[in-house]
Design a protein around this motif. Structure first.
Motif, PDB file in Angstrom:
ATOM      1  N   HIS A 177     -40.612 -12.404  81.314  1.00 23.18           N
ATOM      2  CA  HIS A 177     -40.181 -13.669  80.716  1.00 23.18           C
ATOM      3  C   HIS A 177     -40.699 -13.816  79.284  1.00 23.18           C
ATOM      4  CE1 HIS A 177     -39.320 -17.770  79.897  1.00 23.18           C
ATOM      5  NE2 HIS A 177     -40.596 -18.065  79.794  1.00 23.18           N
ATOM      6  N   GLU A 226     -43.179 -26.304  77.661  1.00 20.98           N
ATOM      7  CA  GLU A 226     -42.000 -25.733  76.990  1.00 20.98           C
ATOM      8  C   GLU A 226     -40.731 -26.489  77.391  1.00 20.98           C
ATOM      9  OE1 GLU A 226     -43.311 -21.051  76.477  1.00 20.98           O
ATOM     10  OE2 GLU A 226     -42.010 -21.604  78.145  1.00 20.98           O
ATOM     11  N   TYR A 231     -37.580 -26.397  74.767  1.00 21.55           N
ATOM     12  CA  TYR A 231     -36.193 -26.061  75.134  1.00 21.55           C
ATOM     13  C   TYR A 231     -35.175 -27.171  74.852  1.00 21.55           C
ATOM     14  CZ  TYR A 231     -37.489 -21.458  76.619  1.00 21.55           C
ATOM     15  OH  TYR A 231     -37.931 -20.160  76.600  1.00 21.55           O
ATOM     16  N   GLU A 273     -38.488 -14.444  76.017  1.00 18.26           N
ATOM     17  CA  GLU A 273     -38.655 -15.730  75.322  1.00 18.26           C
ATOM     18  C   GLU A 273     -39.067 -15.521  73.861  1.00 18.26           C
ATOM     19  OE1 GLU A 273     -42.014 -18.423  76.627  1.00 18.26           O
ATOM     20  OE2 GLU A 273     -40.267 -19.549  77.291  1.00 18.26           O
ATOM     21  N   HIS A 320     -39.000 -19.482  84.684  1.00 18.27           N
ATOM     22  CA  HIS A 320     -40.127 -20.393  84.955  1.00 18.27           C
ATOM     23  C   HIS A 320     -40.245 -20.649  86.458  1.00 18.27           C
ATOM     24  CE1 HIS A 320     -40.270 -22.291  80.621  1.00 18.27           C
ATOM     25  NE2 HIS A 320     -40.615 -21.018  80.640  1.00 18.27           N
TER      26      HIS A 320
HETATM   27 FE   LIG Z   1     -41.381 -19.897  79.037  1.00 22.20          FE
END
Ligand SMILES: [Fe+2]
Ligand SMILES: [Fe+2]
Length: 173
Positions: free
Chosen positions: A116, A50, A55, A120, A82
């Motif tokens: 998370h 990711e 990102y 996300e 993360h």
């Molecule tokens: Fe993530």
């Protein structure tokens, strides 16, 4: 193919692996150890993939999904999360497989990861779907899938400074 769907699919796999661990007796250290190892490898490679393929582009095209103020905000939160997922994962391996402390540490990792994933999915993934074309989601999906296939045994976990990471990935204006 769509990178946002591949990310969701891996989230489902992570939820499944945590649920498998809940259903195995503490005495079956071989099964618990094997499934945890697969889960930790997936958590580490997933976060890295990711950070490489999702990102940076989100920082360029996102505006903040749902309750996020901006792409920078949702990205900074994700990089911080993360780190926490990596750290709680590392903590699990400090305990004997199947011990009460081991199960408690797996629970902490599950908590960090669940919180998370929810954020996300609600922020970054929503934002990305709204601003990236289907063609781009396909192209990045190939990169993501290829990286994951190539790192089935995980990656070396490296924590990043969230503010520095976002600063280093500010899009050129
Ligand atoms: Fe993530
Ligand atoms: Fe994710």
């Amino acid at each position: 193919m769509d990178i946002t769907q591949l990310i969701l699919d891996e989230h489902a796999e992570q939820r499944k692996l945590f649920s498998l661990i809940e259903q195995i007796d503490a005495s079956d250290k071989v099964a618990l150890g094997a499934i945890w190892k697969r889960l930790r490898n997936l958590l580490d490679s997933h976060a890295e993939a990711e950070e490489r393929f999702f990102y940076p582009r989100l920082m360029e095209i996102g505006t903040g999904g749902n309750d996020a103020d901006s792409a920078a905000d949702e990205t900074e939160d994700a990089i911080e999360d993360h780190n926490e997922i990596r750290d709680t994962g590392e903590e699990v391996d400090k305990h004997a497989v199947g011990s009460a402390d081991w199960f408690a540490a797996v629970g902490k990792c599950n908590e960090a990861n669940s919180k998370h994933m929810a954020e996300e999915e609600r922020q970054g993934l929503t934002d990305f779907r709204r601003h990236a074309s289907v063609e781009e989601r396909h192209a990045l999906g190939i990169r993501f899938a290829s990286f994951e296939a190539d790192h089935i045994t995980g990656v070396t976990p490296v924590d990043k400074d969230p503010k520095e990471w976002v600063k280093d990935h500010q899009p050129a204006r």
